[in-house]
Design an enzyme around this catalytic site. Structure first.
Site, PDB file in Angstrom:
ATOM      1  N   ASP A   7      37.899  41.421  46.112  1.00  0.00           N
ATOM      2  CA  ASP A   7      38.643  41.183  44.572  1.00  0.00           C
ATOM      3  C   ASP A   7      39.836  40.381  44.775  1.00  0.00           C
ATOM      4  OD1 ASP A   7      38.543  40.873  41.717  1.00  0.00           O
ATOM      5  OD2 ASP A   7      39.868  42.398  41.705  1.00  0.00           O
ATOM      6  N   GLU A  70      33.494  37.480  43.906  1.00  0.00           N
ATOM      7  CA  GLU A  70      33.118  36.815  42.550  1.00  0.00           C
ATOM      8  C   GLU A  70      33.747  35.267  42.824  1.00  0.00           C
ATOM      9  OE1 GLU A  70      34.631  38.511  39.076  1.00  0.00           O
ATOM     10  OE2 GLU A  70      33.465  40.297  39.229  1.00  0.00           O
ATOM     11  N   ASP A 142      40.766  46.548  40.792  1.00  0.00           N
ATOM     12  CA  ASP A 142      40.602  45.784  42.027  1.00  0.00           C
ATOM     13  C   ASP A 142      39.712  46.372  43.004  1.00  0.00           C
ATOM     14  OD1 ASP A 142      42.861  47.255  42.576  1.00  0.00           O
ATOM     15  OD2 ASP A 142      43.499  46.450  44.161  1.00  0.00           O
TER      16      ASP A 142
END
Length: 160
Positions: A7, A70, A142
């Site tokens: 992340d 992501e 996170d």
């Protein structure tokens, strides 16, 4: 197989190593997780160097096979988006230096693969992580976001 979920953030990059043994994708194990923290009192270059060196050390320590992250999300604040892009760039470079392939997923896909709802709240994602891995989801988002993107990747592999 060891998968790292990442992340990205310039302040606190979350990471999680998940393990799947003998292609048994129903048995996912959390190996380790943490955050790479940088101080906003340091220069951007120093902060990026810390992210690079710590991630490289993590990748080498755990013999990571693949990485997942992501896809980039640009928000309304251009400065925040720029700083996020800096961190992502260093993460991409580090993975490339370590010869680790990266798989990227949209935030909606990650949430949908974990909860069944592409617009789930972070608390719902944490709840499902607890059930999937039989762990307590504590700490910062996170780390849970890193765990979620790694699980999403494992589920994507399992589908094939």
């Amino acid at each position: 197989m060891n998968i790292i979920g990442i992340d990205p953030s310039l302040n606190s990059t979350g990471w999680a190593i998940l393990s799947v043994h003998d292609n048994n994708y129903n048995e996912i194990r959390l190996v380790d997780n943490g955050s790479i923290l940088t101080s906003n009192k340091k220069t951007i270059g120093e902060r990026l160097n810390k992210i690079y060196s710590e991630l490289l050390n993590i990748l080498n320590s755990y013999k990571v096979d693949t990485a997942s992250m992501e896809e980039i999300f640009i928000n309304k604040n251009p400065k925040s988006s720029t700083l996020l892009c800096y961190a992502r760039g260093v993460l991409l470079l580090t993975l490339n230096v370590a010869c680790i392939p990266l798989f990227e997923y949209s935030a909606n896909r990650v949430k949908k693969s974990i909860t069944g709802n592409g617009h789930a709240k972070k608390e719902q994602v944490c709840f499902m992580i607890e059930n999937i891995l039989n762990i307590k989801c504590h700490g910062t988002y996170d780390i849970s976001d890193a765990i979620a993107v790694a699980i999403c990747h494992i589920y994507s592999i399992k589908a094939f």
